[in-house]
Write a protein that holds these residues in place. Sequence first.
Motif, mmCIF file in Angstrom:
data_model
loop_
_atom_site.group_PDB
_atom_site.id
_atom_site.type_symbol
_atom_site.label_atom_id
_atom_site.label_comp_id
_atom_site.label_asym_id
_atom_site.label_seq_id
_atom_site.Cartn_x
_atom_site.Cartn_y
_atom_site.Cartn_z
ATOM 1 N N LYS A 20 -5.917 7.240 -16.591
ATOM 2 C CA LYS A 20 -6.667 7.442 -17.834
ATOM 3 C C LYS A 20 -6.379 6.314 -18.837
ATOM 4 O O LYS A 20 -7.294 5.821 -19.507
ATOM 5 C CB LYS A 20 -6.315 8.804 -18.464
ATOM 6 N N ASP A 21 -5.123 5.908 -18.935
ATOM 7 C CA ASP A 21 -4.752 4.827 -19.867
ATOM 8 C C ASP A 21 -5.396 3.505 -19.463
ATOM 9 O O ASP A 21 -5.826 2.716 -20.318
ATOM 10 C CB ASP A 21 -3.231 4.673 -19.940
ATOM 11 N N ASP A 31 -8.988 3.612 -20.551
ATOM 12 C CA ASP A 31 -9.079 3.419 -22.004
ATOM 13 C C ASP A 31 -8.894 1.947 -22.370
ATOM 14 O O ASP A 31 -9.604 1.410 -23.244
ATOM 15 C CB ASP A 31 -8.015 4.261 -22.724
ATOM 16 N N ILE A 71 -12.047 0.044 -21.501
ATOM 17 C CA ILE A 71 -13.115 0.376 -22.461
ATOM 18 C C ILE A 71 -12.970 -0.487 -23.720
ATOM 19 O O ILE A 71 -13.945 -1.042 -24.232
ATOM 20 C CB ILE A 71 -13.083 1.883 -22.816
ATOM 21 N N VAL A 72 -11.727 -0.622 -24.201
ATOM 22 C CA VAL A 72 -11.451 -1.467 -25.376
ATOM 23 C C VAL A 72 -11.774 -2.927 -25.064
ATOM 24 O O VAL A 72 -12.372 -3.641 -25.884
ATOM 25 C CB VAL A 72 -9.975 -1.315 -25.817
ATOM 26 N N LYS A 119 -15.455 -3.350 -25.202
ATOM 27 C CA LYS A 119 -15.944 -3.178 -26.577
ATOM 28 C C LYS A 119 -15.802 -4.484 -27.354
ATOM 29 O O LYS A 119 -16.675 -4.847 -28.152
ATOM 30 C CB LYS A 119 -15.172 -2.056 -27.276
ATOM 31 N N ASP A 170 -3.870 15.097 -16.863
ATOM 32 C CA ASP A 170 -4.815 14.412 -17.755
ATOM 33 C C ASP A 170 -6.274 14.586 -17.353
ATOM 34 O O ASP A 170 -7.166 14.290 -18.139
ATOM 35 C CB ASP A 170 -4.476 12.919 -17.819
ATOM 36 N N ARG A 211 -19.082 8.896 -22.368
ATOM 37 C CA ARG A 211 -18.401 8.641 -23.637
ATOM 38 C C ARG A 211 -19.167 9.162 -24.845
ATOM 39 O O ARG A 211 -18.632 9.190 -25.954
ATOM 40 C CB ARG A 211 -18.099 7.145 -23.770
#
Length: 381
Positions: free
Chosen positions: A128-129, A132, A135-136, A139, A165, A353
């Motif tokens: 999961k980390d 994330d 995704i950053v 972005k 998680d 998302r």
Amino acid sequence: MNTTTFKIFSKISELPENWDVVAVENAFLQTPYLKVLENSAPTNMQCFYIGIYQANELIGVALAQYLNLLKLESFGERDKCLKTAVRNFVFKNFAGHVLFLGNNMITGQNSYTFSKELDTQTISKVLKDCADALIVYFKKQNINIHLVSFKDFYQYKASELKRYDFASVYEFNTQPNMIFELSDNWKTKEDYVASFSKKYRDQYKRAHKKCESILLKELSLTEIIAQEEHIYELYHHVAKNAPFNTFFLAKNHFSSFKEQLKDQFVLAGYFLEDKLIGFHTLLLNGTVLETYFLGYDSEVQKEKMLYLNMLYNMTEYGIKNKFKKIIFGRTALEIKSSIGAEPVMMSGFIMHRNKLINKYIGKIFTKLEPETEWQQRHPFK
């Protein structure tokens, strides 16, 4: 307890020296295969390689892939129906940018591997980390990831991940992975054929007779390069007629594969009057034989029962070379079961998302996923 950290790499040249030592159990996570992805990934795909550490020691490796579905020429042309049109509209407008933790090009639990035991709670958090963090990353490049998918997991592992998680992440099951556990009693193809019931032994003989005029030959790197355009045409014909696609291979994919993995990769060509009319590919992954992409001339395939003969030939290769099992992957479930493969359900996890869409992701997914009705065959006595 040691803190588990990770580092994301975008180039093979950046990977730690002991990467392949950690990835020794899975050829799909070792650098020769990863170089194939780096040199010949689908044009709408970008790959990331994840090192997982404890106290600065590399103890795990994982793969992530970003797909830009807006670059795709076709999502699949076989099914012409309203559901397909709606699905294509939804993907283009609400799921154009997809992040996979795992390998979207193959079937099987190939997301990660570890050189030491790691508890499921830690694995779920790291996955999961990593998502994330990516995704950053996107972005910052003004790319908004719509969907995140974690694939594939055997049922026991999916159940374990749901305890941590992944508890709130939608779990989905699509077509099963067709896996053929080869009997220790089969030393030759004759042993295999003798184990069929009369109906399926007759099927084998009929298919075999249809292909008597076809030459099967394993191709060298030089021969693959010489036939590259035609190999791609045969692959592309099959791929675009699949019910659903998220990528198309690059034209140099098979030659790149042979160049990097050498004898560990097999491309077998089918020739009729000296013309290549089909091919299948295999990856030798320890005691497991992994079937990969294939292609054929549809007219010849129908007349010569070519696809069924490919399945028999891959099985005979596995028996001859003493593999314990063959991973046949998804699709064509019924015909694969007719040669001995059995369905093994696998799970994935998916989240959107957009919070509103994610709330109904289960209902949306079941509406858009192409339904597959099939009858499992039991070919043995």
